[in-house]
Scaffold this motif. Structure first.
Motif: not given
Ligand code: SF4
Lengths: 203, 230, 388
Positions: C283-310
């Protein structure tokens, strides 16, 4: 959830003879903790576990820390004082029924050599069972009241407590294909005196 | 090898070069090929013996750490170790020919690995899979990590990587097959298991108070003298 | 020193009979550390009365690789690849848990896109872990490899994605404190999203084969039961806890990362037995599929690293932090203490695999030795994490 000060005050009201101190965490996480009096720790633990408001029914993490002796130089008088070392056990408690946490408890031993006994929390939270064995194995804290205290990770008959800061690992660095850093230093001991010593590679 | 900190490569036990058509009388390869076209196969017992053994290696089903997962992956459909005749993983050392040491050997585990090796019948081979089995790998600085399984048992093939890909394991396996095919059945070049002076069992180290005792087998592992180039 | 010297002493002959005047002749069997179904180098000392288990003591440490000690002698960044090797089936979630703790310790922030990518990676990891676990569980039930072949077929597809993104199949070393290492290309996202859309098909196929299987039902239902209160007290987390009906998922409770933005349910079991633990995974795998579909749908543009991170020479202020997340095996936590130097003073991993084994003995008592193998399989341990 109540703040840690409120919990401390409530505990002090319940156990007036106990010494409970708030340990402030200066970092950005600001997860402060309560330093408990080892003598009262089992009762306090039971209280926290059963208390209607807190219901800390889940002990997530139990771990040891080694704090060796530290020399502190007073900034003004330049006087040196030696702060005695101790071993510490830290417990992270959460509540599964109330869905809050963490409340962090700390216990400290009197020193690092002969007075290393602390009360065990395993009778209250069974999840401490293996973790306390591990602390015993790696740090040498003896948990009184633990049902089955044994070396968890190292073998029976092993004498050291390897996670202590002053533990010296057996030296088996006689053959290092690509030594660098601290490994290079340890490997150098095994080089024949006449052989030219390798240099640290330039970055 | 211009890097001064790198040692000279170590002399490993010399592997006889694989000979595809070893001493089958004085018949040349061309002649044999000629005969083969007339339906006559000429071979030597040695060759047949090596060919048979090399294509039915039964590994011990025994995983130690992360590399074991890649070993399992090598056995599944995509990589299919069965193509090389080595898909029968035996759970018992008594039935296995090949020990794939797949993962970190800790000091607590090392005596048991040696015991498993001793329980395997000859002829037996050992593959050290992954950086950990070769030298301790990323965990080399650990107090409980054995710095290479070749300190305690002889290793035939080393497969570097962390973890080695399944293809690398298959490559190691084919190298081992080539080695087996090249082994002689008699004479001074005879295979290890046929020579009386080569031990088949190795002493099992004891758990000591601070370390294994002895930490390595001095008959097997001699740290190379390290006159490193300046 | 040890109270049970025979448990920690070097194993001798693996089977020996002991005599006990109350129980008659009991048989003490040492299973492991080399055993085909202990999932690595795990050892159980089982005392048997006939075929029934009357006592079981797990023995650990055969894969104790000193991860914590090594991490205390190296910088924060260089511990990241070691976290891959903790639970070597789920390197991405281990990375995240460690990044989470360091971010808490140093007060770092993470850009939105990286948060989404983390969710994607963690859920893909959950798919890999759970499908492989089910395969291994059926191996323990005696199916001899077939379900595992199906699981590994899917796993290879996801590992290919990981490889093309991070450069390594298993040891991804992908996340950093302050974000993620590389940004996936649109093609990568398209492939991943197509894979996720096809995953329910695989699950249906898998379930048709397995869930109603009679042997499976007979061997798992009512086997290895735990009560909810017992499980909470023993610190069981993850699917094993939820199989007892306790609604506790760190994704919901702590709401770390961007999980509060996702709509998903937490499946709960009712019996706390092996079958429920198996069902939780499906069942968790089925829920994960749901989460993944939402994530692919909503993925915003932008940087993937905080520029201030050292990353290099990162020196957090003195202090401590405990970061935890819901890994595929349960609550994975990292407890870090900084004394202001480049190396952590204390580095502790709270391993779900180890703590989930606390109740192994209680689960196995009264069952046969063959069931112990199945129960162990349903707990889902990875020895790299148990022993560290
Ligand atoms: S070589 Fe790497 S992958 Fe293999 S066991 Fe060692 S750490 Fe794991």
């Amino acid at each position: 959830m109540e703040t840690l000060e409120q919990i401390r005050d409530r505990l002090l009201a319940r156990f007036p003879a106990a010494k409970i101190e708030l340990v402030v965490n200066p970092g950005p996480a600001a997860e402060h903790s309560l330093l408990l009096d080892a003598a009262f720790a089992p009762e306090i633990a039971t209280f926290l576990h059963d208390d209607e408001v807190l219901r800390l029914d889940y002990c997530s993490n139990a771990t040891g820390i080694d704090w060796p002796e530290k020399e502190i130089i007073d900034a003004t008088t330049k006087a040196k004082t030696v702060q005695p070392g101790y071993l510490e056990a830290v417990y992270h408690l959460y509540s599964m029924s109330r869905k809050h946490g963490p409340v962090i408890l700390r216990l400290r031993t009197a020193n690092r050599s002969d007075q290393v006994t602390l009360p065990s929390f395993t009778p209250v939270w069974k999840s401490c069972d293996f973790q306390e064995c591990e602390i015993y194995d790696l740090y040498g804290i003896v948990f009184a009241g633990h049902p089955d205290l044994r070396r968890l990770l190292m073998w029976h008959g092993f004498k050291d407590h390897p996670m202590r800061r002053d533990y010296v690992a057996p030296d088996d660095y006689e053959w290092e294909p690509t030594p660098h850093g601290s490994v290079l230093d340890r490997a150098k001991v095994h080089y024949p005196a006449t052989a030219p010593q390798p240099e640290t590679p330039k970055p | 090898m211009s890097d001064p900190t790198r040692p000279e490569p170590v002399e490993r036990a010399a592997t006889p070069a694989p000979t595809p058509f070893p001493a089958a009388g004085n018949i040349s390869d061309a002649d044999r090929e000629d005969l083969r076209q007339h339906g006559i196969l000429l071979t030597s017992l040695e060759e047949l013996y090596g060919w048979g053994r090399s294509n039915s290696i039964w590994p011990l089903q025994f995983g130690l750490a992360c590399c074991a997962i890649e070993m399992i992956a090598a056995a599944t459909a995509r990589f299919d170790i069965a193509r090389f005749g080595a898909e029968i993983f035996r759970p018992s050392p008594r039935q296995a020919d090949l020990m794939i040491v797949s993962g970190t050997v800790t000091k607590k585990m090392a005596p048991l690995v040696v015991r498993l090796w001793n329980q395997m019948p000859e002829p037996k081979y050992c593959i050290a899979m992954g950086a950990c089995a070769i030298s301790g790998g990323p965990f080399k600085q650990g107090y409980n990590v054995l710095k290479g399984i070749d300190r305690l048992i002889p290793v035939d093939i080393y497969i570097p990587g962390c973890p080695p890909r399944p293809e690398a394991l298959l490559h190691g396996l084919t190298e081992l097959q080539a080695k087996i095919r090249g082994e002689r059945v008699s004479g001074p070049q005879a295979a290890r298991h046929l020579r009386a002076d080569q031990p088949s069992e190795f002493p099992i180290p004891d758990y000591g108070e601070h370390d294994l005792e002895p930490p390595s087998n001095p008959a097997l592992f001699k740290p190379p003298v390290l006159p490193r180039k300046t | 020193m040890s109270l049970f010297p025979h448990l920690t002493a070097p194993p001798g002959p693996t089977v020996r009979a002991v005599h006990d005047e109350f129980h008659g002749d009991l048989l003490e069997v040492s299973m492991g550390p080399q055993h085909p179904s202990t999932h690595g180098v795990f050892r159980m000392v089982v005392t048997l009365d006939g075929e029934q288990i009357v006592k079981l003591k797990p023995v650990f440490g055969y894969l104790h690789r000193n991860h914590e000690k090594i991490a205390e002698n190296t910088s924060y960044l260089s511990s990241m690849p070691y976290t891959d090797r903790l639970d070597y089936l789920c390197s991405m979630s281990n990375n995240w848990a460690y990044a989470l703790a360091v971010e808490k310790l140093g007060g770092l922030t993470v850009p939105d896109r990286a948060q989404y990518l983390r969710v994607i990676m963690a859920e893909l990891t959950r798919l890999v872990n759970h499908s492989c676990l089910v395969g291994f569980l059926f191996n323990d039930l005696g199916t001899s490899f077939t379900p595992l072949l199906y699981a590994f077929r899917e796993r290879e597809k996801i590992l290919d994605l990981f490889e093309s993104l991070s450069g390594s199949r298993m040891m991804c070393n992908y996340q950093r404190f302050g974000g993620c290492r590389v940004d996936p290309t649109p093609e990568w996202l398209a492939t991943a999203s197509a894979l996720v859309d096809n995953f329910p098909k695989f699950l249906d196929e898998y379930e048709t084969m397995l869930s109603g299987n009679e042997i499976m039902l007979a061997r798992t239902q009512g086997v290895g039961r735990v009560a909810a209160a017992q499980a909470i007290n023993a610190g069981i987390t993850g699917p094993g806890l939820r199989a007892c009906g306790v609604d506790y998922d760190v994704r919901k409770v702590d709401g770390y990362g961007f999980y509060p933005r996702f709509d998903f349910r937490v499946p709960l079991g009712a019996h706390g037995d092996t079958y429920d633990r198996y069902m939780m995974r499906i069942l968790e795998m089925r829920e994960s599929v749901k989460i993944l579909q939402q994530a692919f749908r909503d993925l915003p543009a932008g940087p993937v690293m905080d520029p201030k991170a050292k990353l290099r020479g990162f020196r957090p202020k003195a202090g401590e932090a405990y970061g935890r997340l819901e890994g595929p095996k349960g609550e994975l936590g990292f407890y870090l203490i900084s004394d202001g130097s480049p190396n952590p003073w204390r580095y502790r991993v709270r391993p779900p695999s180890l703590i989930n084994l606390t109740l192994l003995e209680e689960m196995c008592l009264g069952h046969t030795i063959a069931d112990a193998v199945v129960i162990l399989g349903s707990i889902d341990i990875v020895l790299g994490e148990v022993d560290r």
